[in-house]
Design a protein around this motif. Structure first.
Motif, mmCIF file in Angstrom:
data_model
loop_
_atom_site.group_PDB
_atom_site.id
_atom_site.type_symbol
_atom_site.label_atom_id
_atom_site.label_comp_id
_atom_site.label_asym_id
_atom_site.label_seq_id
_atom_site.Cartn_x
_atom_site.Cartn_y
_atom_site.Cartn_z
ATOM 1 N N TRP A 3 0.826 -1.206 0.000
ATOM 2 C CA TRP A 3 0.000 0.000 0.000
ATOM 3 C C TRP A 3 0.865 1.263 0.000
ATOM 4 O O TRP A 3 0.554 2.228 -0.691
ATOM 5 C CB TRP A 3 -0.925 -0.005 1.213
ATOM 6 C CG TRP A 3 -1.807 1.208 1.293
ATOM 7 C CD1 TRP A 3 -1.580 2.332 2.021
ATOM 8 C CD2 TRP A 3 -3.033 1.431 0.606
ATOM 9 N NE1 TRP A 3 -2.587 3.234 1.842
ATOM 10 C CE2 TRP A 3 -3.491 2.701 0.965
ATOM 11 C CE3 TRP A 3 -3.780 0.670 -0.284
ATOM 12 C CZ2 TRP A 3 -4.673 3.233 0.467
ATOM 13 C CZ3 TRP A 3 -4.962 1.210 -0.770
ATOM 14 C CH2 TRP A 3 -5.396 2.476 -0.392
ATOM 15 N N ASN B 270 0.303 -1.711 -7.937
ATOM 16 C CA ASN B 270 -1.159 -1.782 -8.037
ATOM 17 C C ASN B 270 -1.653 -3.217 -8.211
ATOM 18 O O ASN B 270 -2.608 -3.638 -7.550
ATOM 19 C CB ASN B 270 -1.654 -0.909 -9.194
ATOM 20 C CG ASN B 270 -1.542 0.558 -8.886
ATOM 21 O OD1 ASN B 270 -1.666 0.979 -7.746
ATOM 22 N ND2 ASN B 270 -1.302 1.361 -9.904
ATOM 23 N N VAL B 271 -1.012 -3.959 -9.094
ATOM 24 C CA VAL B 271 -1.417 -5.350 -9.300
ATOM 25 C C VAL B 271 -1.153 -6.172 -8.036
ATOM 26 O O VAL B 271 -1.976 -7.008 -7.633
ATOM 27 C CB VAL B 271 -0.704 -5.955 -10.529
ATOM 28 C CG1 VAL B 271 -0.960 -7.449 -10.633
ATOM 29 C CG2 VAL B 271 -1.156 -5.248 -11.802
ATOM 30 N N SER B 272 -0.025 -5.932 -7.388
ATOM 31 C CA SER B 272 0.308 -6.658 -6.157
ATOM 32 C C SER B 272 -0.717 -6.392 -5.063
ATOM 33 O O SER B 272 -1.132 -7.315 -4.353
ATOM 34 C CB SER B 272 1.698 -6.269 -5.660
ATOM 35 O OG SER B 272 2.676 -6.609 -6.601
ATOM 36 N N LEU B 273 -1.126 -5.142 -4.918
ATOM 37 C CA LEU B 273 -2.115 -4.800 -3.889
ATOM 38 C C LEU B 273 -3.444 -5.491 -4.157
ATOM 39 O O LEU B 273 -4.055 -6.062 -3.246
ATOM 40 C CB LEU B 273 -2.315 -3.283 -3.807
ATOM 41 C CG LEU B 273 -3.271 -2.822 -2.712
ATOM 42 C CD1 LEU B 273 -2.711 -3.163 -1.335
ATOM 43 C CD2 LEU B 273 -3.516 -1.335 -2.828
ATOM 44 N N MET B 274 -3.879 -5.463 -5.400
ATOM 45 C CA MET B 274 -5.143 -6.115 -5.747
ATOM 46 C C MET B 274 -5.056 -7.619 -5.481
ATOM 47 O O MET B 274 -5.939 -8.205 -4.860
ATOM 48 C CB MET B 274 -5.480 -5.851 -7.222
ATOM 49 C CG MET B 274 -6.829 -6.387 -7.672
ATOM 50 S SD MET B 274 -6.946 -8.153 -8.071
ATOM 51 C CE MET B 274 -5.590 -8.415 -9.153
ATOM 52 N N ALA B 275 -3.973 -8.241 -5.923
ATOM 53 C CA ALA B 275 -3.821 -9.687 -5.739
ATOM 54 C C ALA B 275 -3.696 -10.047 -4.257
ATOM 55 O O ALA B 275 -4.327 -11.005 -3.790
ATOM 56 C CB ALA B 275 -2.602 -10.185 -6.514
ATOM 57 N N THR C 65 -4.672 -8.369 -1.462
ATOM 58 C CA THR C 65 -5.870 -8.163 -0.643
ATOM 59 C C THR C 65 -7.005 -9.096 -1.052
ATOM 60 O O THR C 65 -7.879 -9.387 -0.243
ATOM 61 C CB THR C 65 -6.356 -6.702 -0.697
ATOM 62 O OG1 THR C 65 -6.563 -6.321 -2.057
ATOM 63 C CG2 THR C 65 -5.361 -5.775 -0.048
ATOM 64 N N THR C 66 -6.988 -9.568 -2.290
ATOM 65 C CA THR C 66 -8.027 -10.502 -2.725
ATOM 66 C C THR C 66 -7.735 -11.923 -2.250
ATOM 67 O O THR C 66 -8.625 -12.625 -1.787
ATOM 68 C CB THR C 66 -8.153 -10.491 -4.260
ATOM 69 O OG1 THR C 66 -8.442 -9.152 -4.677
ATOM 70 C CG2 THR C 66 -9.251 -11.416 -4.731
#
Length: 177
Positions: free
Chosen positions: A108, A156-161, A163-164
């Motif tokens: 983040w 951005n991709v790391s955060l989405m992956a 937290t999902t």
């Protein structure tokens, strides 16, 4: 309030409360785990503190020390608070939950434009300079012009992956014994 993630109760097992009374199942579903694993204690103040750190006057070419200080301070706060919030009497803290929250904050911080100082080391190494500032090559390697955009994309991709998937994978460490 506890941030301890509750594992599902195995079929046929009944958890007992004070006095031996049966308790209803209290396992955490996906959304509950997601909320408990997001480090809101650091994500909330980070943009404000980051803006304040960026406004601290530093000599030209100096490292972004105030930005690093804010990021590392909030990371320590995440670890300490998660340690305390996942510990219960007779049980150790949920180190998996602490680690997930710390990694989530690390990602983040990069999404929000923060840094922990690793970029400074990477820039020195990519320019042929060691961490100690001594040149190891005769010529400096060219740093890609799209490095910042690439870093932002990866963050951005790391955060989405993260937290999902983290709440799907981490279901708690409660031992039913």
């Amino acid at each position: 309030m506890s941030l301890r993630v509750r594992a599902p109760v195995p079929p046929g097992e009944v958890r007992r409360g004070p006095g031996g009374a049966p308790m209803p199942p209290m396992d955490d579903g996906y959304m509950s785990r997601l909320v408990k694993l997001v480090p809101a204690e650091a994500i909330g103040p980070f943009p404000f503190l980051l803006e304040s750190a960026k406004n601290v006057p530093m000599p030209d070419g100096a490292a972004r020390l105030p930005v690093y200080f804010v990021a590392w301070t909030l990371l320590v706060i995440v670890v300490v608070l998660r340690y305390a919030a996942t510990k219960e009497p007779g049980k150790s803290p949920q180190w998996g939950g602490v680690l997930i929250a710390a990694v989530a904050f690390f990602i983040w911080a990069h999404v929000m434009g923060g840094d922990f100082g690793f970029e400074l080391l990477l820039n020195k190494l990519s320019a042929g300079t060691g961490a100690d500032g001594i040149s190891r090559t005769t010529g400096a390697a060219a740093v890609g012009t799209n490095a910042v955009e690439f870093k932002n994309f990866i963050a951005n991709v790391s955060l989405m992956a993260w937290t999902t998937l983290a709440p799907v994978v981490y279901r708690g460490e409660d031992d039913p014994g």
